[in-house]
Design an enzyme around this catalytic site. Structure first.
Site, PDB file in Angstrom:
ATOM      1  N   GLU A   1     -10.996  -6.853  -4.047  1.00 43.08           N
ATOM      2  CA  GLU A   1     -10.817  -7.925  -3.054  1.00 43.08           C
ATOM      3  C   GLU A   1     -12.037  -7.966  -2.131  1.00 43.08           C
ATOM      4  OE1 GLU A   1      -6.964  -8.043  -1.100  1.00 43.08           O
ATOM      5  OE2 GLU A   1      -7.909  -8.763   0.729  1.00 43.08           O
TER       6      GLU A   1
ATOM      7  N   ASP B   1      -5.085 -13.854  -2.098  1.00 43.15           N
ATOM      8  CA  ASP B   1      -4.384 -13.536  -0.855  1.00 43.15           C
ATOM      9  C   ASP B   1      -4.447 -14.787  -0.021  1.00 43.15           C
ATOM     10  OD1 ASP B   1      -3.769 -10.980  -1.547  1.00 43.15           O
ATOM     11  OD2 ASP B   1      -4.926 -10.015   0.046  1.00 43.15           O
TER      12      ASP B   1
ATOM     13  N   ASP C   1     -10.759 -11.902  11.122  1.00 46.84           N
ATOM     14  CA  ASP C   1      -9.751 -11.989  10.067  1.00 46.84           C
ATOM     15  C   ASP C   1      -8.368 -11.995  10.711  1.00 46.84           C
ATOM     16  OD1 ASP C   1      -8.703 -12.000   7.504  1.00 46.84           O
ATOM     17  OD2 ASP C   1      -8.915  -9.853   7.197  1.00 46.84           O
TER      18      ASP C   1
ATOM     19  N   GLU D   1      -9.335 -13.712  -1.007  1.00 46.60           N
ATOM     20  CA  GLU D   1      -8.550 -14.026   0.194  1.00 46.60           C
ATOM     21  C   GLU D   1      -9.200 -15.153   0.981  1.00 46.60           C
ATOM     22  OE1 GLU D   1      -6.745 -10.838   2.350  1.00 46.60           O
ATOM     23  OE2 GLU D   1      -7.257 -11.706   4.283  1.00 46.60           O
TER      24      GLU D   1
ATOM     25  N   ASP E   1      -0.989 -12.598   2.444  1.00 51.42           N
ATOM     26  CA  ASP E   1      -1.591 -11.547   3.268  1.00 51.42           C
ATOM     27  C   ASP E   1      -1.681 -12.109   4.686  1.00 51.42           C
ATOM     28  OD1 ASP E   1      -2.797  -9.292   4.146  1.00 51.42           O
ATOM     29  OD2 ASP E   1      -4.397  -9.278   2.666  1.00 51.42           O
TER      30      ASP E   1
ATOM     31  N   HIS F   1     -11.152 -14.095   4.137  1.00 48.10           N
ATOM     32  CA  HIS F   1     -12.377 -13.361   3.839  1.00 48.10           C
ATOM     33  C   HIS F   1     -13.473 -14.308   3.358  1.00 48.10           C
ATOM     34  CE1 HIS F   1      -9.801  -9.507   2.919  1.00 48.10           C
ATOM     35  NE2 HIS F   1      -9.561 -10.023   4.100  1.00 48.10           N
TER      36      HIS F   1
ATOM     37  N   ASP G   1       2.205   1.954   3.393  1.00 47.31           N
ATOM     38  CA  ASP G   1       3.211   1.044   3.971  1.00 47.31           C
ATOM     39  C   ASP G   1       4.625   1.531   3.712  1.00 47.31           C
ATOM     40  OD1 ASP G   1       1.050  -0.694   4.310  1.00 47.31           O
ATOM     41  OD2 ASP G   1       1.531  -1.848   2.501  1.00 47.31           O
TER      42      ASP G   1
ATOM     43  N   HIS H   1       0.874  -1.178   0.000  1.00 47.84           N
ATOM     44  CA  HIS H   1       0.000   0.000   0.000  1.00 47.84           C
ATOM     45  C   HIS H   1       0.914   1.232   0.000  1.00 47.84           C
ATOM     46  CE1 HIS H   1      -2.374  -2.956   2.427  1.00 47.84           C
ATOM     47  NE2 HIS H   1      -3.457  -2.362   1.967  1.00 47.84           N
TER      48      HIS H   1
HETATM   49  C1  XLS Z   1      -7.672  -6.720   4.741  1.00 47.18           C
HETATM   50  C2  XLS Z   1      -7.212  -6.972   3.382  1.00 47.18           C
HETATM   51  C3  XLS Z   1      -6.039  -6.107   2.960  1.00 47.18           C
HETATM   52  C4  XLS Z   1      -5.915  -6.094   1.472  1.00 47.18           C
HETATM   53  C5  XLS Z   1      -5.060  -4.997   0.946  1.00 47.18           C
HETATM   54  O1  XLS Z   1      -8.395  -7.497   5.336  1.00 47.18           O
HETATM   55  O2  XLS Z   1      -6.925  -8.313   3.247  1.00 47.18           O
HETATM   56  O3  XLS Z   1      -4.859  -6.542   3.561  1.00 47.18           O
HETATM   57  O4  XLS Z   1      -5.421  -7.293   0.985  1.00 47.18           O
HETATM   58  O5  XLS Z   1      -5.602  -3.752   1.185  1.00 47.18           O
HETATM   59 NI    NI Z   2      -6.024  -9.175   1.569  1.00 47.38          NI
HETATM   60 NI    NI Z   3      -7.705  -9.693   5.080  1.00 47.27          NI
END
Ligand code: XLS
Ligand code: NI
Ligand code: NI
Length: 434
Positions: free
Chosen positions: A229, A293, A304, A265, A336, A268, A101, A98
């Site tokens: 995502e 992810d 999460d 992900e 991730d 998620h 980051d 990001h």
């Molecule tokens: C948060 C997300 C984040 C994204 C990137 O839950 O997984 O890390 O992958 O913004």
């Molecule tokens: Ni993510």
């Molecule tokens: Ni996440």
């Protein structure tokens, strides 16, 4: 050059090594027609590995990285040094970040972008030296308090404009660094209570925003994929990009289903009440699969938790769906994933990734073997074999009608006999591979 990881040698594939090594992940091994490295396309996530300080709701940071507290450009550069040292030790072909980051927050948009570009200059040199590539870039539209009520869906148009500027800057830097993808994770695009939320307006704002991002991508000639995502909740009580099906409906509504794909992900998917493989298979079916992810959640906590994957059977089924759909194109396996807060040592960061890479390698190899042996596809074909006849296919032809089919069914005296779904037998087959 930073010496944060100086005690650690670059990892080798050596199943019998005493210390840190890859025990399964051999980047050079050919699996399903490609080098394993090119199948898995691993990426290290800058945020969890280099930014997160180990804090939780009950306590502050436990990690004391030399580049903390990350509020000067000097520290940002020290962090970049450590990052690329880590990528080299892990032989990670990709990374992801990001804006927030990699550069400290400035006091204006201009200053933020100037800093981002200065770090991108550093990245450019390091990427050329090491061969590490960028899987994706993304803008953080959720940490700073201005994003409290969202980025694109904010009730304040100035936050919408701020978000547009941040995404433009980040998309352009991603383009400059040769990024394979650009990700938009929903951040705080969602709501806490309907009592103060205009749902329709917020979704319209989000649709316009995404359409403009796509337009800008084409304008600057960025050839990477734009990825959404999905996540069902956290940080907001209800995230708009709930799951694959919801995002697909949203993309259809704004005519973006051929422009935008999904970054799925594991954690998620579970939060949304799905399995990872379900979300991947659905995205493949809808033609919007992009990237993953990779992590896992703690199944008891219902949150999460972004842990490193360590369950081969789970991972195998995910890669099975990915390989079945033709593998990653521009996507990849982004970790991730973050350490637990007691895992303080530099070695923990390396070991966590190495173990996860091994788990993914085992999973992908198992998936490739199941495909090569037709272990699941054979039985699946048999299950639908009845549809191979002309009469059966005719029922789905554009000129078929409900009445014709009904008339024929009534005249022919059909009497369907249920057949076993053979689930346990298939589960036993999978267990032979994992
Ligand atoms: C948060 C997300 C984040 C994204 C990137 O839950 O997984 O890390 O992958 O913004
Ligand atoms: Ni993510
Ligand atoms: Ni996440």
């Amino acid at each position: 050059m930073s010496s944060y990881f100086s005690e650690i040698e670059p990892l080798k594939y050596d199943p019998d090594a005493e210390g840190l090594s890859f025990r399964h992940y051999d980047p050079e091994r050919q699996v399903a027609g490609k080098r394993l490295e090119d199948q898995l396309r691993f990426a290290v996530a800058y945020w969890h590995s280099l930014v997160w300080d180990g804090s939780d709701p009950f306590g502050g940071g436990t990690f004391q990285r030399p580049w903390f507290p990350h509020d000067t450009m000097e520290q940002a550069k020290a962090k970049a040094d450590a990052a690329f040292e880590m990528f080299r030790i892990l032989r990670a072909p990709f990374f992801a970040f990001h804006d927030h980051d990699v550069r400290p927050e400035g006091d204006s948009l201009q200053e933020n972008h100037r800093r981002l570009n200065e770090i991108a200059d550093v990245f450019e040199v390091k990427m050329a030296e090491t061969g590490t590539r960028l899987l994706w870039g993304t803008a953080n539209l959720f940490t700073h308090r201005r994003f409290m009520s969202g980025g694109a869906t904010n009730p304040d148009p100035d936050v919408f404009a701020w978000s547009a500027s941040s995404v433009r800057a980040c998309l352009e830097v991603t383009h400059r660094l040769g990024g394979e993808n650009y990700v938009l994770w929903g951040g705080r695009e969602g709501y806490e209570t309907l009592l103060n939320t205009d749902l329709n307006r917020e979704l319209e704002q989000m649709g316009r925003f995404l359409s403009m991002v796509v337009e800008h991508k084409h304008k600057i000639g960025f050839e990477g994929q734009i990825l959404i995502e999905p996540k069902p909740q956290e940080p907001t009580k209800h995230q708009y990009d709930y799951d694959v099906a919801t995002v697909y409906g949203f993309l259809k509504r704004f005519g973006l289903e051929n422009e935008v794909r999904l970054n799925i992900e594991q954690g998620h998917a579970i939060l949304a009440g799905h399995s990872f493989e379900h979300e991947i298979a659905l995205a493949q079916t809808l033609g919007v699969f992009g990237s993953i992810d990779m992590n896992r959640n703690d199944y008891q906590s219902g949150w999460d938790t972004d842990q490193f994957p360590n369950n081969v059977p789970e991972v195998a089924l995910a890669y099975y769906e990915i390989l079945r759909g033709g593998g990653f194109g521009r996507g990849g396996t982004n970790f991730d994933s973050k350490l637990r807060r007691q895992s303080l040592a530099p070695e923990d960061l390396i070991a966590a990734h190495a173990g996860a890479m091994d788990v993914c390698a085992q999973g992908l190899e198992a998936a490739a073997r199941m495909i090569a042996d037709d272990a699941l596809e054979g039985p699946r074909r048999d299950r639908y074999a009845g549809w191979e006849t002309e009469t059966a296919r005719g029922m789905l032809a554009p000129d078929a009608s409900l009445a014709d089919i009904a008339d024929r069914a009534e005249a022919s005296g059909i009497d369907p006999q249920p057949r076993s779904g053979r689930q346990e037998i298939l589960e036993n087959i999978v267990n032979r591979y994992v």
